[in-house]
Design a protein around this motif. Structure first.
Motif, PDB file in Angstrom:
ATOM      1  N   MET A 139       0.798  -1.216   0.000  1.00  0.00           N
ATOM      2  CA  MET A 139       0.000   0.000   0.000  1.00  0.00           C
ATOM      3  C   MET A 139       0.840   1.280   0.000  1.00  0.00           C
ATOM      4  SD  MET A 139      -3.326  -0.056  -0.180  1.00  0.00           S
ATOM      5  CE  MET A 139      -4.356  -1.458  -0.676  1.00  0.00           C
ATOM      6  N   THR A 140       2.156   1.152  -0.007  1.00  0.00           N
ATOM      7  CA  THR A 140       3.004   2.332  -0.193  1.00  0.00           C
ATOM      8  C   THR A 140       3.406   2.501  -1.651  1.00  0.00           C
ATOM      9  OG1 THR A 140       5.102   1.162   0.189  1.00  0.00           O
ATOM     10  CG2 THR A 140       3.968   2.048   2.116  1.00  0.00           C
ATOM     11  N   ASP A 141       3.006   1.571  -2.513  1.00  0.00           N
ATOM     12  CA  ASP A 141       3.441   1.555  -3.902  1.00  0.00           C
ATOM     13  C   ASP A 141       2.254   1.730  -4.845  1.00  0.00           C
ATOM     14  OD1 ASP A 141       4.000  -0.285  -6.505  1.00  0.00           O
ATOM     15  OD2 ASP A 141       5.869   0.648  -5.810  1.00  0.00           O
ATOM     16  N   ALA A 142       2.267   2.800  -5.630  1.00  0.00           N
ATOM     17  CA  ALA A 142       1.130   3.104  -6.500  1.00  0.00           C
ATOM     18  C   ALA A 142       0.880   2.004  -7.519  1.00  0.00           C
ATOM     19  CB  ALA A 142       1.371   4.434  -7.216  1.00  0.00           C
ATOM     20  N   ASP A 143       1.948   1.447  -8.101  1.00  0.00           N
ATOM     21  CA  ASP A 143       1.774   0.403  -9.107  1.00  0.00           C
ATOM     22  C   ASP A 143       1.199  -0.865  -8.498  1.00  0.00           C
ATOM     23  OD1 ASP A 143       2.743   2.048 -11.104  1.00  0.00           O
ATOM     24  OD2 ASP A 143       4.802   1.288 -10.946  1.00  0.00           O
ATOM     25  N   SER A 144       1.615  -1.177  -7.283  1.00  0.00           N
ATOM     26  CA  SER A 144       1.088  -2.369  -6.611  1.00  0.00           C
ATOM     27  C   SER A 144      -0.400  -2.217  -6.334  1.00  0.00           C
ATOM     28  CB  SER A 144       1.858  -2.615  -5.307  1.00  0.00           C
ATOM     29  OG  SER A 144       1.410  -3.796  -4.666  1.00  0.00           O
ATOM     30  N   ILE A 145      -0.802  -1.024  -5.904  1.00  0.00           N
ATOM     31  CA  ILE A 145      -2.230  -0.770  -5.655  1.00  0.00           C
ATOM     32  C   ILE A 145      -3.020  -0.895  -6.951  1.00  0.00           C
ATOM     33  CG2 ILE A 145      -3.910   0.996  -4.978  1.00  0.00           C
ATOM     34  CD1 ILE A 145      -1.781   2.023  -2.978  1.00  0.00           C
ATOM     35  N   SER A 146      -2.531  -0.286  -8.011  1.00  0.00           N
ATOM     36  CA  SER A 146      -3.220  -0.377  -9.307  1.00  0.00           C
ATOM     37  C   SER A 146      -3.335  -1.826  -9.756  1.00  0.00           C
ATOM     38  CB  SER A 146      -2.462   0.432 -10.366  1.00  0.00           C
ATOM     39  OG  SER A 146      -2.468   1.805 -10.056  1.00  0.00           O
ATOM     40  N   LEU A 199      10.971  11.336  14.591  1.00  0.00           N
ATOM     41  CA  LEU A 199      10.626  11.094  13.189  1.00  0.00           C
ATOM     42  C   LEU A 199      11.469  11.942  12.248  1.00  0.00           C
ATOM     43  CD1 LEU A 199       6.739  11.121  13.589  1.00  0.00           C
ATOM     44  CD2 LEU A 199       8.258   9.129  13.546  1.00  0.00           C
ATOM     45  N   ASP A 200      12.101  11.281  11.266  1.00  0.00           N
ATOM     46  CA  ASP A 200      12.809  12.009  10.220  1.00  0.00           C
ATOM     47  C   ASP A 200      11.908  12.160   8.996  1.00  0.00           C
ATOM     48  OD1 ASP A 200      12.832   9.543   8.899  1.00  0.00           O
ATOM     49  OD2 ASP A 200      14.911   9.114   9.442  1.00  0.00           O
ATOM     50  N   ASP A 201      12.431  12.793   7.951  1.00  0.00           N
ATOM     51  CA  ASP A 201      11.615  13.058   6.764  1.00  0.00           C
ATOM     52  C   ASP A 201      11.098  11.766   6.131  1.00  0.00           C
ATOM     53  OD1 ASP A 201      12.054  15.707   7.158  1.00  0.00           O
ATOM     54  OD2 ASP A 201      13.142  16.070   5.288  1.00  0.00           O
ATOM     55  N   ALA A 202      11.937  10.753   6.074  1.00  0.00           N
ATOM     56  CA  ALA A 202      11.528   9.492   5.452  1.00  0.00           C
ATOM     57  C   ALA A 202      10.348   8.874   6.200  1.00  0.00           C
ATOM     58  CB  ALA A 202      12.707   8.523   5.407  1.00  0.00           C
ATOM     59  N   GLN A 203      10.354   8.984   7.515  1.00  0.00           N
ATOM     60  CA  GLN A 203       9.252   8.430   8.301  1.00  0.00           C
ATOM     61  C   GLN A 203       7.971   9.236   8.122  1.00  0.00           C
ATOM     62  OE1 GLN A 203      11.889   8.465  11.773  1.00  0.00           O
ATOM     63  NE2 GLN A 203      11.248   6.366  12.197  1.00  0.00           N
ATOM     64  N   TRP A 204       8.103  10.551   7.974  1.00  0.00           N
ATOM     65  CA  TRP A 204       6.930  11.375   7.665  1.00  0.00           C
ATOM     66  C   TRP A 204       6.371  11.004   6.287  1.00  0.00           C
ATOM     67  CZ3 TRP A 204       3.836  14.603  10.329  1.00  0.00           C
ATOM     68  CH2 TRP A 204       4.265  15.038  11.580  1.00  0.00           C
ATOM     69  N   ASP A 205       7.272  10.845   5.314  1.00  0.00           N
ATOM     70  CA  ASP A 205       6.823  10.462   3.973  1.00  0.00           C
ATOM     71  C   ASP A 205       6.089   9.121   4.007  1.00  0.00           C
ATOM     72  OD1 ASP A 205       7.908  12.754   2.875  1.00  0.00           O
ATOM     73  OD2 ASP A 205       9.744  11.777   2.171  1.00  0.00           O
ATOM     74  N   GLU A 206       6.626   8.166   4.760  1.00  0.00           N
ATOM     75  CA  GLU A 206       5.996   6.853   4.849  1.00  0.00           C
ATOM     76  C   GLU A 206       4.632   6.944   5.534  1.00  0.00           C
ATOM     77  OE1 GLU A 206       6.843   2.280   6.383  1.00  0.00           O
ATOM     78  OE2 GLU A 206       8.218   3.885   6.968  1.00  0.00           O
ATOM     79  N   PHE A 266       2.534   9.443   5.475  1.00  0.00           N
ATOM     80  CA  PHE A 266       1.535   9.968   4.548  1.00  0.00           C
ATOM     81  C   PHE A 266       1.283   9.020   3.372  1.00  0.00           C
ATOM     82  CE2 PHE A 266       1.774  13.759   7.010  1.00  0.00           C
ATOM     83  CZ  PHE A 266       0.553  14.393   6.796  1.00  0.00           C
ATOM     84  N   ALA A 267       2.309   8.263   2.995  1.00  0.00           N
ATOM     85  CA  ALA A 267       2.096   7.263   1.949  1.00  0.00           C
ATOM     86  C   ALA A 267       1.079   6.222   2.403  1.00  0.00           C
ATOM     87  CB  ALA A 267       3.419   6.588   1.584  1.00  0.00           C
ATOM     88  N   LEU A 268       1.192   5.786   3.651  1.00  0.00           N
ATOM     89  CA  LEU A 268       0.261   4.783   4.175  1.00  0.00           C
ATOM     90  C   LEU A 268      -1.045   5.397   4.649  1.00  0.00           C
ATOM     91  CD1 LEU A 268       2.581   2.388   6.221  1.00  0.00           C
ATOM     92  CD2 LEU A 268       1.069   1.735   4.350  1.00  0.00           C
ATOM     93  N   GLY A 269      -0.943   6.498   5.383  1.00  0.00           N
ATOM     94  CA  GLY A 269      -2.125   7.051   6.031  1.00  0.00           C
ATOM     95  C   GLY A 269      -3.039   7.843   5.126  1.00  0.00           C
ATOM     96  N   THR A 270      -2.492   8.436   4.071  1.00  0.00           N
ATOM     97  CA  THR A 270      -3.284   9.283   3.167  1.00  0.00           C
ATOM     98  C   THR A 270      -3.281   8.761   1.733  1.00  0.00           C
ATOM     99  OG1 THR A 270      -2.678  11.212   4.514  1.00  0.00           O
ATOM    100  CG2 THR A 270      -3.698  11.631   2.379  1.00  0.00           C
ATOM    101  N   MET A 271      -2.085   8.650   1.145  1.00  0.00           N
ATOM    102  CA  MET A 271      -2.006   8.339  -0.272  1.00  0.00           C
ATOM    103  C   MET A 271      -2.476   6.924  -0.601  1.00  0.00           C
ATOM    104  SD  MET A 271      -1.361  11.064  -1.759  1.00  0.00           S
ATOM    105  CE  MET A 271      -1.317  10.314  -3.388  1.00  0.00           C
ATOM    106  N   SER A 272      -2.359   5.999   0.315  1.00  0.00           N
ATOM    107  CA  SER A 272      -2.892   4.662   0.040  1.00  0.00           C
ATOM    108  C   SER A 272      -4.401   4.720  -0.164  1.00  0.00           C
ATOM    109  CB  SER A 272      -2.548   3.693   1.177  1.00  0.00           C
ATOM    110  OG  SER A 272      -3.196   4.071   2.382  1.00  0.00           O
ATOM    111  N   GLY A 273      -5.064   5.595   0.589  1.00  0.00           N
ATOM    112  CA  GLY A 273      -6.501   5.781   0.416  1.00  0.00           C
ATOM    113  C   GLY A 273      -6.831   6.476  -0.894  1.00  0.00           C
TER     114      GLY A 273
END
Length: 267
Positions: free
Chosen positions: A66-73, A103-110, A112-119
């Protein structure tokens, strides 16, 4: 009450365990065909068995990152090939926790990738199938922490607040197509992962992480955030309201953000 789910098709992201599995099992028990998406293949296989036992003989587990757009598609393309149309999408994915200083930037990115963009990506991939169905519903799971802040879960909460906002706004766009879109905000829920992660922490206070009353005692003691019912919730209590919102029976609730938290003061 007949929810009108017999013969319908549903997708539950994060449906291999916890609240997602509880939702998937409830949908199956109501007669829906259910596909669950998660990353772990062993958990997916176990979920398939549970869903078939619950009443969905053609239940399927689809491995998706769910962090990968192609996998979701790709996951939703598999559903499209199998069923063509779907009636219900329930999105339950969420990131981990952590205090701001940790939390570093990578953890923030992850987060939002899981919490928002996966949706966002799941809904975008599912919309053509939802529009092809006779009726359709979308439900996302956010969190009551978007209204009642907890510093332990700052990135989690920020990503879930964004998801709640997206869900609220999205409800306006497909309303003309009869697609209802809602957001459920669970409070503290005693899932297997909650118990596993906090068993030792609660045990240090002489409390049992599987006991809803003990869990709320710990929440109150350390975060001063009790609830009116005096206990944490159970996955099936989230599943019941979520399944209603995802069903044909729900004909007039859309754009709602619904707290399921045992009663809390957000002022």
């Amino acid at each position: 009450m007949d929810l009108g789910l017999a013969g319908s098709a549903a997708v539950v992201t994060g449906g291999s365990k916890g609240m997602g599995l509880a939702v998937a099992e409830t949908l199956a028990a109501e007669g829906a065909r259910v596909a669950v998406m998660a990353r772990g293949r062993d958990a997916l296989a176990a979920a398939e068995r549970a869903l078939r036992a619950a009443g969905a003989p053609d239940a399927v587990g689809i491995s998706v990152d769910m962090t990968d757009a192609d996998s979701i598609s790709g996951g939703f393309a598999e559903v499209a090939e199998r069923w063509g149309a779907i009636n219900s999408l329930v999105h339950t994915i969420g990131p981990g926790d952590g205090y701001f200083e940790e939390l570093d930037d990578a953890q923030w990115d992850e987060a939002f990738a899981l919490g928002t963009m996966s949706g966002v990506r799941s809904i975008r991939a599912a919309l053509p199938m939802l529009r092809s169905a006779d009726w359709a519903r979308i439900v996302t799971l956010s969190a009551h922490s978007i209204q009642r802040q907890n510093p332990r879960i700052v990135a989690y909460t920020a990503s879930k607040a964004a998801l709640s906002s997206v869900t609220k706004n999205l409800s306006k766009s497909p309303a003309k197509d009869g697609i209802l879109v809602n957001c459920v905000c669970p409070g503290t829920i005693v899932t297997a992962s909650f118990t596993e992660n906090l068993r030792e922490v609660l045990a240090a206070d002489g409390l049992d992480a599987t006991n809803p009353e003990d869990v709320m005692t710990w929440i109150d003691r350390h975060f001063h955030q009790p609830c009116d019912l005096g206990r944490a919730g159970l996955p099936e209590e989230i599943a019941s309201i979520t399944t209603y919102l995802a069903s044909h029976r729900n004909g007039y609730v859309t754009g709602a953000t619904i707290n399921v938290d045992g009663g809390s003061d957000f002022v």
